[in-house]
Design a protein around this motif. Structure first.
Motif, PDB file in Angstrom:
ATOM      1  N   SER A 289       0.850  -1.193   0.000  1.00 50.78           N
ATOM      2  CA  SER A 289       0.000   0.000   0.000  1.00 50.78           C
ATOM      3  C   SER A 289       0.880   1.237   0.000  1.00 50.78           C
ATOM      4  N   THR A 291       0.443   5.452   1.074  1.00 52.44           N
ATOM      5  CA  THR A 291      -0.399   6.568   1.515  1.00 52.44           C
ATOM      6  C   THR A 291       0.482   7.794   1.662  1.00 52.44           C
ATOM      7  N   ASN A 301      -4.213  10.577   1.569  1.00 53.08           N
ATOM      8  CA  ASN A 301      -4.214  10.786   0.121  1.00 53.08           C
ATOM      9  C   ASN A 301      -5.075  11.957  -0.336  1.00 53.08           C
ATOM     10  N   GLU A 316       4.263   0.427   1.970  1.00 57.23           N
ATOM     11  CA  GLU A 316       4.424  -0.879   2.621  1.00 57.23           C
ATOM     12  C   GLU A 316       4.820  -1.891   1.565  1.00 57.23           C
ATOM     13  N   ASP A 389       5.427   2.965  -8.406  1.00 61.57           N
ATOM     14  CA  ASP A 389       4.126   3.558  -8.107  1.00 61.57           C
ATOM     15  C   ASP A 389       4.217   5.055  -8.316  1.00 61.57           C
TER      16      ASP A 389
END
Lengths: 447, 283
Positions: A289, A291, A301, A316, A389
């Motif tokens: 994840s 954030t 977010n 994570e 990401d």
């Protein structure tokens, strides 16, 4: 975001990899394994290798290379999760569904591939083309790797073409793929050369006194070896940007029962290590994840931040260890906060484990340039799955009421006093003007 | 099968040693040659390597000459299958090999040309070790001996390596400097000058005789007008002051919309009283 298809999920972590040889481990991609067997290869000669794969819960499907009904795809989807390809001696014997293009499409669709070259005839055109796409340069037909310094004195006392490799110097990435240091690796075949593509993951290379020669041309003296020394690779892989893995092993005989049963041979462990890496059972990480939020607040977010605010970014990451995801700890995970160029590139520090993943966090102050910024987490390391990401947020200007007030700026004191004094003086003037008059009324003079 | 396995029980590894090797070389020289001639020549041997680091200029080549001999078959074959001169960077462990041309009589030569050295091995202050490897098929033990070090002259920056994954250098944004303010003392000094000017002005008014002599009579004749007017204009100033400090424009408009009619009505009453005094000559 995860590129993994459905399948039983298990993990294999690297600290355990050295100890695990035939352990319980499942692939994150799936368990359907196609084995394309060249008819000239006797399946029984590789029984230990295939039994080890069956023990790891792969569903093996043995087909012949020239099987006309064999297709890697089924209605546009890949029909298998992994393929082990052994090569026949002639190009004709390899059907049209196993040429370079279908293999590359199979990888584009997320499938993993293990190619075992025939020890003598490693010259098939379609395989050469496939390998060239991966920046791997295969040797010519009938060439052999010899090492006059480290060879099996019983198997090849004169020709020196059964070569002994020391895991301490020949394994290129011991952190990811390791075998017991006290054993030796037995190898007989040729070797290929690698290009400089950063997606390549070399696994096993020859020792510095080895070289590849062509017996037909260089019988008297080796004056132009195809590749020599530590530039000769025996096993190398590539991990594509969609995390599909392909590995080329320069000689299938390295995985045969004879090589495995040789005394002190680490070939079985090496075969397990290679297949685990190729079939996504080991060295697999994922981003669990991401954030980002204003420091010390709870809203996660948001879409807009303001210039010069403190922003906390948390990610994570988990790692697959045979049968479950566990926290993945590393000290070089970096975050880039970018608008065309990175304004920040910060190392995320591992904070602690959070369930089955490790939490990485950092806090920084948003730059004083407004615009559209991207949180870019790009963790690509050779041998590990790629993690990437991107999140885009707006960084707005200061609002009109977010600047310093004038009374907080010492430069403004004269102006403020002027304004105040004008107001005070005006009120005073009004009073004086309205209530003014002669102090004593002049008396009317009467005549 | 089983027997073979037992025979393979010991995988012997041959280790080279210059003193028991069947392959030997002698009469070895290294010459650094340029187009204009030989720059320097050194002798070396299997047991005595070159004493210093040889420098190889960019237009030169290093010419190695030696005579190879096989102890087992000195009369028939002095030509090993593998005769390489290997240059290696001891730090990165990258190496490049050059094939040695060995004749039937054992004379061997190899040229290490600066132009043929891969760029990955070049760099400032990077001496490369030179090794000679002589080996062949059969049972003759091979030879691998380090003969010295060579430093190809390279004056530019270290050549950029290939792209590899890994952490990149950290970047922290450098903010624009905060605006600088003048010190409070100087500012207050100028404020004091302004206050002084205001005092002079009001002092002049008073000196010229401006005094509210009619305050009490005016208040007595029109208390509502005067009191109302002055409280309403002071209240307006307070409302604007609060707006300066942070109340919204809507609050200000609300307050002004209440105070303005009061100021207007009471003001007109106050001015009516002033007019009456003016007509009486007392203003």
């Amino acid at each position: 975001m995860t590129p993994f298809g459905p399948g039983i999920i298990r993990i294999l972590g690297f600290p355990l990899l050295a100890l695990v040889s035939i352990a319980f481990a499942l692939s994150t991609t799936g368990s359907k394994l196609l084995v394309v067997l060249d008819p000239s290869i006797n399946k029984e000669d590789y029984s230990i290798f295939f039994d080890d794969l069956k023990d790891r819960d792969f569903a093996l499907d043995f087909r012949s290379a020239n099987d006309p009904h064999l297709s890697l795809f089924n209605y546009g989807e890949r029909a298998y999760d992994h393929v082990i390809l052994t090569l026949p001696p002639t190009q004709k014997a390899l059907g049209p569904n196993l040429l370079a293009k279908p293999l590359l499409e199979f990888m584009t669709n997320g499938g993993n591939l293990l190619v075992l070259l025939n020890p003598n005839e490693h010259a098939l055109g379609s395989v050469r083309e496939f390998a060239r796409e991966l920046d791997i340069h295969l040797p010519f037909r009938d060439t052999k790797l010899v090492d006059h310094f480290h060879f099996d004195t019983v198997a090849s006392p004169n020709l020196h073409d059964t070569v002994i490799l020391d895991p301490a110097t020949s394994l290129v990435s011991p952190l990811i793929l390791q075998v017991a240091r006290s054993k030796k690796i037995v190898y007989s075949g040729s070797a290929f050369a690698l290009g400089n593509n950063q997606l390549l993951f070399p696994i096993l290379r020859a020792s510095d006194t080895a070289y590849v020669y062509d017996p037909a041309e260089e019988l008297l003296a080796s004056d132009s070896p195809f590749v020599s020394g530590t530039q000769a690779y025996l096993v190398a892989g590539i991990q594509a940007r969609n995390n599909a893995r392909a590995v080329i092993v320069a000689s299938s005989s390295m995985l045969s029962n004879d090589a495995i049963n040789a005394a002190d041979s680490a070939n079985r462990e090496l075969a397990a290590g290679i297949t685990k890496w190729t079939f996504q059972e080991s060295a697999v990480i994922k981003l669990a994840s991401v954030t980002h939020k204003l420091a010390n607040t709870a809203e996660e977010n948001p879409l807009i931040y303001r210039v010069k605010q403190n922003i906390t970014y948390e990610a994570e990451i988990s790692e697959w260890i045979g049968d479950k995801w566990v926290p993945f700890v590393a000290d070089d995970v970096q975050l880039e906060f970018t608008m065309l160029d990175p304004y920040y590139r910060l190392t995320l520090s591992p904070v602690g484990a959070n369930g089955d993943s490790e939490l990485y966090a950092t806090t920084f102050q948003a730059p004083d340039q407004h615009g559209m910024f991207t949180f870019h987490l790009n963790y690509k390391r050779t041998g590990l799955s790629y993690v990437e990401d991107k999140r885009t947020v707006t960084l707005r200007h200061f609002g009109h009421n977010e600047f310093l007030r004038s009374f907080e700026i010492p430069n403004a004191y004269p102006y403020i006093t002027s304004v105040v004094l004008v107001v005070v003086a005006w009120l005073l003037f009004t009073v004086l003007w309205v209530f003014s008059g002669p102090e004593k009324v002049p008396e009317k003079k009467t005549l | 099968m089983l027997l073979r396995n037992i025979l393979v029980a010991s995988l012997a590894v041959c280790v080279s040693s210059p003193f028991v090797s069947a392959w030997t070389f002698s009469n070895a020289t290294l010459a650094i040659n340029e187009r204009s001639g030989t720059l320097e020549t050194r002798l070396f041997s299997m047991s005595v390597p070159l004493p210093d680091i040889m420098s190889l200029p960019s237009s030169a080549l290093a010419r190695l000459r030696f005579t190879v001999r096989s102890d087992l078959t000195p009369d028939t074959n002095n030509k090993p299958h593998q005769a390489y001169a290997i240059i290696e960077d001891p730090v990165t462990k990258l190496e490049s090999s050059f094939a040695v041309d060995v004749r039937e009589n054992g004379r061997a030569r190899v040229d290490i040309d600066y132009k043929t050295i891969p760029t990955a091995l070049l760099g400032p202050n990077k001496p490369l070790t030179m090794t000679i490897v002589l080996a062949s098929f059969g049972t003759e033990s091979p030879l691998k001996v380090e003969i010295g070090q060579i430093q190809p002259v390279y004056n530019g920056p270290a050549p950029a390596g290939p792209l590899r994954f890994g952490p990149k250098p950290e970047i922290t944004h450098r903010f624009r400097p905060d605006p600088k303010f003048v010190s409070s003392t100087i500012s207050l000094f100028f404020s004091a000058i302004i206050v002084f000017v205001a005092i002079v002005l009001i002092g002049n008014w008073l000196y010229l005789g401006a005094m509210p002599f009619k305050l009490l009579t005016a208040l007595a004749s029109s208390p509502l007008g005067h009191l109302g007017f002055f409280t309403s204009i002071v209240a307006m100033e307070i409302a604007f002051f609060k707006y300066y400090l942070g109340s919204t424009i809507f609050n200000l408009i609300a307050q002004v919309s209440v105070l303005a009619p009061i100021a207007f009505l009471s003001g007109s009453r106050a001015l009516r009283e002033v007019r009456s005094r003016r007509l009486k000559g007392e203003w």
